[in-house]
Design a protein around this motif. Structure first.
Motif, PDB file in Angstrom:
ATOM      1  N   ARG A 116       0.831  -1.208   0.000  1.00  0.00           N
ATOM      2  CA  ARG A 116       0.000   0.000   0.000  1.00  0.00           C
ATOM      3  C   ARG A 116       0.861   1.251   0.000  1.00  0.00           C
ATOM      4  O   ARG A 116       0.602   2.212  -0.736  1.00  0.00           O
ATOM      5  CB  ARG A 116      -0.927  -0.015   1.228  1.00  0.00           C
ATOM      6  N   LEU A 170       1.037   4.062  -3.113  1.00  0.00           N
ATOM      7  CA  LEU A 170       0.766   5.478  -2.880  1.00  0.00           C
ATOM      8  C   LEU A 170       1.958   6.353  -3.248  1.00  0.00           C
ATOM      9  O   LEU A 170       1.785   7.527  -3.607  1.00  0.00           O
ATOM     10  CB  LEU A 170       0.375   5.704  -1.417  1.00  0.00           C
ATOM     11  N   GLY A 226      -3.775   1.873  -9.364  1.00  0.00           N
ATOM     12  CA  GLY A 226      -2.926   3.039  -9.167  1.00  0.00           C
ATOM     13  C   GLY A 226      -1.884   3.188 -10.257  1.00  0.00           C
ATOM     14  O   GLY A 226      -2.186   3.177 -11.456  1.00  0.00           O
TER      15      GLY A 226
END
Length: 589
Positions: free
Chosen positions: A193, A197, A303
């Protein structure tokens, strides 16, 4: 409590002299503590050993999992007594005490570490009852255990860590696949994660570009992958690392096809593992194959880890399935272009080498249109794999008669030198020539086929019969031509026939090819002749993939496929490449 000669100050115990109220307190306490610890270990250790053996964590301990009729671990108890007797027979407890202390300290240290990780990762099921617990206390316990280990004996501490590491790797390699949950998995999720990000929002810099591959795979009626070599090609391109997603579309309703989708996912996963591809399987259920592929192209990835390259196989039987193979293939090209994704189309995928093969020869790159440098980058990545490592790169570029071929070759060599790519360069001059009879015939066949598709508004059965007639015509013209092949292609926009205008059925002899179609077919034929003449013995030919027709229509899609066939016929292994509209290679490191 005494020295090694059995004597001490005044013949009494050293600690006993300061004990209260009597020296015998120390003797009694020591005796009870020793007996208690011994009984605890003798009763707890066999049970623990039997549980480990029963769970199959360590395979060679499986015989210890047997219990008696009274549910007593007799075998594990006998093994424990044997180990204890060996330690007693050594005659010097001080020789093994440090090592045993290290194992106890490591056990306490790992317990504290697990508690700290569960707290820091905020695991929902980690709910300690101790009201004043804090993760810093657990970390302090880990540090203290490590400190005591190395202060007591640094070499025994290293030995204990080495033994624990061997046991862990053995369990990881040969142990049973149990899932009780662990802190390491939670740590990996948090790290993933955090990394996602941290990735930049948007396309990466050209220096950091690498193929993130989306493999569009087709399954047979038994939900098995048809062309496994697509995954082999992806694994050979993985010298650039990056993400790989193997996906497929199961046709039907999602509510009724859940079992089939899971079976398809399992089939993809097995192929991914067998071909040693580092990636993930993905399955979409949709009523339309084209729509499912479109959804996959739009939504795959997460992402900054979204695919930027699509690999789709060439539809070998596209002539027999105009409504399926041709339309799905051309729509996939359009969807990839709309998503600004690069596209790789291997033709003759069954003849591509396996991962364990070693290919010697040439990889020929026909650089006709600049597409961001993808044609240069792909063969470089392939050569990083052991399968293609012994191949030599040859780059061909096409020039007209009026172009300065010498200067063009010099500029291309300079460009390759700046890219630090070792390859031979050759400029091929395309001379103007008259349209050959073969070109005219191939164009005529293509337009006759499209005319028949327009005129025949009948059932699928009649449509398949018409396909047989068109295919027979193609074979007859191909046999009479000077170049062997089964069909030709290019991107062409033909006359749009309005469906509401009623027309009489034309005789095939009355159809005259359009000048634009003849001209494009002529270009494809001449370029194919040049490619076959220079690269007939190449182990792989990489060339630009022409864009699909801008106007959507079945006849136009079929014409496009015909031109692609002409462009690549006579070649054993072809990789057609279409860039994603951005630069992917740079001269800067």
């Amino acid at each position: 409590l005494r020295d090694k000669f059995g004597q001490s100050i005044g013949g009494s115990l050293v600690i006993g002299n300061v004990a209260w109220p009597h020296p015998k307190v120390i003797e009694i306490g020591s005796l009870l503590s020793t007996i208690g610890a011994g009984l605890q270990s003798l009763t707890g250790a066999p049970r623990l050993l039997q549980s480990i053996a029963k769970d199959g964590i360590i395979p060679f301990l499986e015989p210890m999992g047997v219990v008696s009729s009274r549910n007593e671990p007799v075998r594990a108890l006998a093994l424990t007594i044997g180990i204890c007797q060996i330690a007693v027979l050594i005659g010097n407890v001080d020789a093994i005490a440090p090592l045993l202390s290290m194992f106890f300290l490591m056990c306490y240290g790992f317990v504290n570490l697990a508690c700290a990780l569960q707290t820091l990762l905020r695991t929902p099921n980690w709910r300690p009852r101790f009201k004043y617990y804090h993760w810093s206390l657990s970390l302090l316990g880990v540090v203290m255990c490590l400190g005591v280990m190395f202060m007591s004996s640094w070499y025994f501490a290293l030995l204990a860590m080495f033994i624990a590491g061997l046991v862990y790797k053995y369990i990881e390699y040969r142990g049973a696949e149990k899932e009780w949950g662990d802190g390491i998995r939670g740590l990996a999720l948090s790290a993933a994660r955090f990394s996602l990000l941290r990735l930049e929002d948007g396309p990466p810099h050209t220096k950091n570009w690498r193929p993130q591959i989306l493999i569009l795979s087709k399954l047979d009626d038994k939900l098995n992958v048809k062309h496994k070599r697509l995954f082999t090609l992806a694994s050979q391109l993985k010298a650039g690392k990056g993400l790989t997603i193997g996906c497929t579309v199961v046709q039907g309703e999602f509510g009724k096809m859940y079992g089939e989708s899971q079976a398809a996912r399992l089939s993809l996963k097995q192929v991914i593992e067998s071909e040693q591809v580092k990636g993930f399987p993905e399955v979409v259920v949709n009523q339309s194959i084209s729509q499912g592929i479109c959804h996959m192209i739009q939504t795959s990835g997460l992402g900054g880890m979204k695919p930027n390259t699509v690999i789709v196989g060439w539809p070998n039987s596209w002539r027999k399935k105009e409504e399926d193979g041709t339309q799905v293939f051309v729509n996939t090209i359009r969807d990839a272009a709309s998503g600004k994704m690069a596209l790789l189309v291997p033709k003759g995928i069954q003849r591509f080498p396996d991962t364990g093969d070693s290919v010697k020869g040439n990889i020929d790159i026909w650089w006709i249109v600049h597409d961001g440098g993808l044609l240069m980058l792909l063969p470089f990545l392939l050569k990083q794999h052991r399968t293609w490592r012994k191949c030599r790169l040859r780059i061909f570029t096409v020039a007209q008669v009026e172009d300065n071929s010498i200067q063009m070759k010099k500029d291309l060599k300079t460009f390759l030198y700046q890219l630090r790519i070792d390859a031979d360069v050759e400029v091929v001059e395309m001379h103007d020539s008259d349209v050959s009879a073969y070109t005219y015939e191939r164009t005529l066949i293509m337009e006759q086929r499209n005319e028949m598709l327009h005129e025949m508004r009948v059932s699928k059965k009649s449509r398949s019969k018409m396909d047989g007639v068109a295919t027979t015509l193609v074979e007859e013209f191909s046999q009479s031509a000077t170049v062997d092949g089964e069909g030709g292609s290019s991107n062409v926009v033909e006359n749009h026939v309005k469906p509401n205008v009623k027309r009489e059925h034309k005789s095939m002899d009355s159809i005259t090819p359009e000048n634009a179609n003849v001209r494009r077919m002529h270009t494809a034929v001449k370029l194919n002749e040049a490619i076959v003449a220079k690269s007939h013995d190449a182990k792989l030919v990489i060339l630009n993939l022409p864009g699909p027709p801008k106007v959507v229509g079945k006849d136009k899609d079929c014409s496009y496929m015909e031109f692609l066939e002409v462009l690549t016929e006579g070649l054993e292994r072809v990789l057609m490449v279409r860039g994603g509209g951005r630069e992917v290679i740079t001269i800067y490191s």
